[in-house]
Scaffold this motif. Structure first.
Motif, PDB file in Angstrom:
ATOM      1  N   GLU A  30      81.301  47.103  29.090  1.00 17.59           N
ATOM      2  CA  GLU A  30      81.187  47.091  27.636  1.00 17.59           C
ATOM      3  C   GLU A  30      79.949  46.338  27.168  1.00 17.59           C
ATOM      4  OE1 GLU A  30      84.888  45.420  26.525  1.00 17.59           O
ATOM      5  OE2 GLU A  30      86.014  47.275  26.785  1.00 17.59           O
ATOM      6  N   SER A  31      79.360  45.503  28.036  1.00 20.61           N
ATOM      7  CA  SER A  31      78.152  44.770  27.658  1.00 20.61           C
ATOM      8  C   SER A  31      76.888  45.576  27.949  1.00 20.61           C
ATOM      9  CB  SER A  31      78.087  43.441  28.409  1.00 20.61           C
ATOM     10  OG  SER A  31      77.897  43.660  29.803  1.00 20.61           O
ATOM     11  N   VAL A  47      69.657  43.607  37.398  1.00 20.00           N
ATOM     12  CA  VAL A  47      70.322  42.315  37.398  1.00 20.00           C
ATOM     13  C   VAL A  47      69.528  41.329  38.247  1.00 20.00           C
ATOM     14  CG1 VAL A  47      72.428  41.051  37.957  1.00 20.00           C
ATOM     15  CG2 VAL A  47      72.576  43.385  37.072  1.00 20.00           C
ATOM     16  N   THR A  48      69.194  40.167  37.674  1.00 17.10           N
ATOM     17  CA  THR A  48      68.523  39.093  38.393  1.00 17.10           C
ATOM     18  C   THR A  48      69.410  37.846  38.344  1.00 17.10           C
ATOM     19  OG1 THR A  48      66.356  39.945  37.728  1.00 17.10           O
ATOM     20  CG2 THR A  48      66.441  37.708  38.615  1.00 17.10           C
ATOM     21  N   ALA A  96      73.754  28.632  37.556  1.00 15.70           N
ATOM     22  CA  ALA A  96      73.476  30.037  37.818  1.00 15.70           C
ATOM     23  C   ALA A  96      72.726  30.609  36.619  1.00 15.70           C
ATOM     24  CB  ALA A  96      74.771  30.800  38.055  1.00 15.70           C
ATOM     25  N   PHE A  97      71.549  31.177  36.864  1.00 13.27           N
ATOM     26  CA  PHE A  97      70.735  31.789  35.828  1.00 13.27           C
ATOM     27  C   PHE A  97      70.816  33.313  36.001  1.00 13.27           C
ATOM     28  CE2 PHE A  97      69.050  27.592  36.623  1.00 13.27           C
ATOM     29  CZ  PHE A  97      68.851  27.079  35.353  1.00 13.27           C
ATOM     30  N   LEU A  98      71.337  33.975  34.988  1.00 13.61           N
ATOM     31  CA  LEU A  98      71.590  35.421  35.064  1.00 13.61           C
ATOM     32  C   LEU A  98      70.769  36.146  34.001  1.00 13.61           C
ATOM     33  CD1 LEU A  98      73.247  37.900  36.069  1.00 13.61           C
ATOM     34  CD2 LEU A  98      74.953  37.285  34.325  1.00 13.61           C
ATOM     35  N   LYS A  99      70.077  37.208  34.419  1.00  9.74           N
ATOM     36  CA  LYS A  99      69.372  38.098  33.502  1.00  9.74           C
ATOM     37  C   LYS A  99      69.862  39.527  33.735  1.00  9.74           C
ATOM     38  CE  LYS A  99      65.075  35.395  33.254  1.00  9.74           C
ATOM     39  NZ  LYS A  99      63.600  35.436  33.450  1.00  9.74           N
ATOM     40  N   VAL A 100      70.271  40.183  32.673  1.00  9.71           N
ATOM     41  CA  VAL A 100      70.739  41.568  32.753  1.00  9.71           C
ATOM     42  C   VAL A 100      69.865  42.408  31.820  1.00  9.71           C
ATOM     43  CG1 VAL A 100      72.677  43.133  32.425  1.00  9.71           C
ATOM     44  CG2 VAL A 100      73.090  40.815  33.260  1.00  9.71           C
ATOM     45  N   THR A 107      66.213  46.230  26.548  1.00 11.13           N
ATOM     46  CA  THR A 107      66.800  44.985  26.049  1.00 11.13           C
ATOM     47  C   THR A 107      67.173  44.064  27.203  1.00 11.13           C
ATOM     48  OG1 THR A 107      68.981  46.038  25.996  1.00 11.13           O
ATOM     49  CG2 THR A 107      67.693  46.064  23.964  1.00 11.13           C
ATOM     50  N   LEU A 108      67.279  42.753  26.900  1.00 11.47           N
ATOM     51  CA  LEU A 108      67.542  41.757  27.931  1.00 11.47           C
ATOM     52  C   LEU A 108      68.626  40.796  27.455  1.00 11.47           C
ATOM     53  CD1 LEU A 108      66.652  40.486  30.675  1.00 11.47           C
ATOM     54  CD2 LEU A 108      65.092  39.038  29.356  1.00 11.47           C
ATOM     55  N   GLN A 109      69.612  40.551  28.324  1.00  7.18           N
ATOM     56  CA  GLN A 109      70.636  39.548  28.065  1.00  7.18           C
ATOM     57  C   GLN A 109      70.513  38.451  29.121  1.00  7.18           C
ATOM     58  OE1 GLN A 109      74.661  41.256  27.041  1.00  7.18           O
ATOM     59  NE2 GLN A 109      73.733  43.144  27.797  1.00  7.18           N
ATOM     60  N   GLN A 110      70.678  37.197  28.690  1.00  7.47           N
ATOM     61  CA  GLN A 110      70.562  36.077  29.609  1.00  7.47           C
ATOM     62  C   GLN A 110      71.752  35.142  29.445  1.00  7.47           C
ATOM     63  OE1 GLN A 110      66.424  34.497  30.263  1.00  7.47           O
ATOM     64  NE2 GLN A 110      66.013  35.508  28.326  1.00  7.47           N
ATOM     65  N   GLU A 111      72.209  34.581  30.561  1.00  4.02           N
ATOM     66  CA  GLU A 111      73.330  33.644  30.550  1.00  4.02           C
ATOM     67  C   GLU A 111      73.029  32.502  31.516  1.00  4.02           C
ATOM     68  OE1 GLU A 111      76.074  33.511  28.828  1.00  4.02           O
ATOM     69  OE2 GLU A 111      76.091  35.482  27.829  1.00  4.02           O
ATOM     70  N   LEU A 112      73.512  31.312  31.202  1.00 11.61           N
ATOM     71  CA  LEU A 112      73.426  30.145  32.077  1.00 11.61           C
ATOM     72  C   LEU A 112      74.834  29.645  32.345  1.00 11.61           C
ATOM     73  CD1 LEU A 112      72.054  27.750  33.531  1.00 11.61           C
ATOM     74  CD2 LEU A 112      71.935  26.604  31.296  1.00 11.61           C
ATOM     75  N   PHE A 113      75.202  29.547  33.624  1.00 13.99           N
ATOM     76  CA  PHE A 113      76.496  29.024  34.026  1.00 13.99           C
ATOM     77  C   PHE A 113      76.270  27.721  34.780  1.00 13.99           C
ATOM     78  CE2 PHE A 113      76.845  33.618  33.948  1.00 13.99           C
ATOM     79  CZ  PHE A 113      78.025  33.845  33.256  1.00 13.99           C
ATOM     80  N   THR A 114      77.032  26.698  34.447  1.00 14.19           N
ATOM     81  CA  THR A 114      77.015  25.442  35.185  1.00 14.19           C
ATOM     82  C   THR A 114      78.443  25.100  35.560  1.00 14.19           C
ATOM     83  OG1 THR A 114      75.084  24.655  33.967  1.00 14.19           O
ATOM     84  CG2 THR A 114      76.364  23.021  35.167  1.00 14.19           C
ATOM     85  N   PHE A 115      78.712  24.967  36.841  1.00 13.26           N
ATOM     86  CA  PHE A 115      80.096  24.722  37.255  1.00 13.26           C
ATOM     87  C   PHE A 115      80.131  23.858  38.501  1.00 13.26           C
ATOM     88  CE2 PHE A 115      78.614  28.874  38.513  1.00 13.26           C
ATOM     89  CZ  PHE A 115      78.890  28.978  39.860  1.00 13.26           C
ATOM     90  N   GLU A 116      81.238  23.122  38.614  1.00 11.65           N
ATOM     91  CA  GLU A 116      81.458  22.248  39.756  1.00 11.65           C
ATOM     92  C   GLU A 116      82.023  23.050  40.916  1.00 11.65           C
ATOM     93  OE1 GLU A 116      84.072  19.232  38.432  1.00 11.65           O
ATOM     94  OE2 GLU A 116      82.603  18.298  37.095  1.00 11.65           O
ATOM     95  N   PRO A 117      81.858  22.556  42.152  1.00 10.40           N
ATOM     96  CA  PRO A 117      82.442  23.276  43.289  1.00 10.40           C
ATOM     97  C   PRO A 117      83.958  23.285  43.185  1.00 10.40           C
ATOM     98  CG  PRO A 117      81.658  21.122  43.968  1.00 10.40           C
ATOM     99  CD  PRO A 117      81.165  21.330  42.571  1.00 10.40           C
ATOM    100  N   PRO A 118      84.616  24.333  43.674  1.00 14.13           N
ATOM    101  CA  PRO A 118      86.079  24.402  43.608  1.00 14.13           C
ATOM    102  C   PRO A 118      86.722  23.459  44.615  1.00 14.13           C
ATOM    103  CG  PRO A 118      85.231  26.272  44.830  1.00 14.13           C
ATOM    104  CD  PRO A 118      84.035  25.515  44.301  1.00 14.13           C
TER     105      PRO A 118
END
Length: 363
Positions: A30-31, A47-48, A96-100, A107-118
């Motif tokens: 859907e995105s 996807v990068t 995690a740096f994501l580019k779609v 068009t370009l979508q970008q997201e930044l994820f920051t998370f601790e190890p499980p």
């Protein structure tokens, strides 16, 4: 990062088992932008993905291009493209740096994820269930019309290979493997029916586990929680009669009572390994990691933590962060047991409380 929280947004799932970190990136259809070409809807996406450790060093880079086609846009709803990969176990926080990029539209979508190890001592990853149609794989929300897919593949990784494994669909055991090995990767034919849930069951009943093999799973838990707290956690899954009995036990006898309780609830008493106890320990530790509010409340005491401990991971999660006329809410669906739980963020700082709080609130 939690497991799949929704298929309505980019999501990265990170699970650590043994000496390996497993990642899965979910990109909801859907995105993406689809264009009509010769009566077929087409989306071409680049996807990068870059993963960066605490030292700001890039330790993983992925560049992929996908082309997705469909003759019906309705079939795109609630589906998600997936990319999965693994690295050496990560011990610190990850960015995690994501580019779609939509190749057709530019068009370009970008997201930044920051998370601790499980939780580091997890015994196995969650099963990743992928549906295949017209040459590509996708994940989807349940219930799912099996006629829309040609096959289903299941991927799962184990630190300790199970003795046997079952795939359960609609409460029926449809497939079974003996000694599946440390990595499960199978493709199964689909039946023409509506699926209300696919569940993978693992069994360790024929294996004798040495004390050294058990220690990594139980020691962190026992060091963190004294017997008095363990009893409070166990009440989440206990029957009423067991709860009443546990509350009559003297403080100096709690440790022995706990051992006897788990012996009575050991599905494989002929072995040293107690599956029920290990799953319980993992869920408590996972609840603290995911739902704990520092300086306010341990994760296992929260409503989400209690439901996770009692029922395990939900089969589907829906999250509405900006609803109209009500508080932000999350719905956990358990199709295999016909239950759902609605949590509301009434206080406005990410503390989600169960709508029907009486259901689990004994404290």
């Amino acid at each position: 990062m939690q497991a799949i929280s929704s298929l309505g947004a980019f999501t990265i799932q990170h699970e650590k088992v043994g000496e390996t970190s497993f990642f899965t990136l979910f990109i909801p259809f859907e995105s993406l932008h689809f264009q009509l070409q010769d009566s077929i809807y087409v989306s071409k996406t680049e996807v990068t993905l870059n993963l960066v450790n605490e030292a700001e060093k890039n330790f993983y880079h992925e560049l992929s291009t996908f082309e997705i086609t469909s003759d019906d846009l309705n079939r795109i709803h609630s589906r998600s493209l997936q990319m999965h990969f693994s690295t050496k176990a990560i011990s610190g926080n990850i960015s995690a740096f994501l580019k779609v990029k939509n190749v057709l539209q530019g068009t370009l979508q970008q997201e930044l994820f920051t998370f601790e190890p499980p939780y580091e001592n997890r015994m196995q990853t969650s099963p990743l269930i992928l549906f295949r149609k017209s040459g590509y794989e996708f994940v989807t929300q349940f219930p799912f019309d099996g006629a829309l897919a040609d096959s289903v593949s299941i991927t799962q990784h184990f630190n300790l290979p199970p003795d046997s494994l079952q795939v359960v669909v609609n409460d029926r055991v449809l497939w079974k493997w003996d000694t599946p090995g440390p990595n499960l990767d199978v493709t199964l034919p689909m039946e023409n029916c509506v699926y209300h849930g696919i569940n993978v069951r693992t069994f360790f009943g024929n294996r004798t586990i040495s004390v050294d093999e058990q220690r990594p799973y139980s020691s962190p838990y026992e060091e963190r929680y004294p017997p008095k707290i363990q009893i409070r956690q166990m009440e989440i899954i206990m029957l009423s009669a067991d709860i009443q009995q546990a509350r009559m036990i003297r403080k100096g006898e709690l440790a022995e009572y706990i051992e006897q309780y788990w012996k009575r609830n050991d599905p494989t008493p002929e072995t040293e390994y107690n599956e029920n106890r290990e799953y319980f320990i993992h869920r408590v530790m996972e609840a603290d990691r995911r739902f704990g509010l520092k300086g306010f409340m341990d994760g296992w005491r929260t409503d989400q933590g209690k439901i996770l401990i009692k029922y395990g991971e939900p089969e589907e999660v829906y999250k509405e962060s900006f609803p109209i006329g009500t508080y932000p809410y999350i719905i956990w669906y358990y199709y295999s047991i016909d239950k759902q739980f609605i949590f509301y963020d009434k206080k406005g700082f990410g503390y989600y409380e169960l709508e029907e709080k009486w259901y689990i609130d004994r404290y």
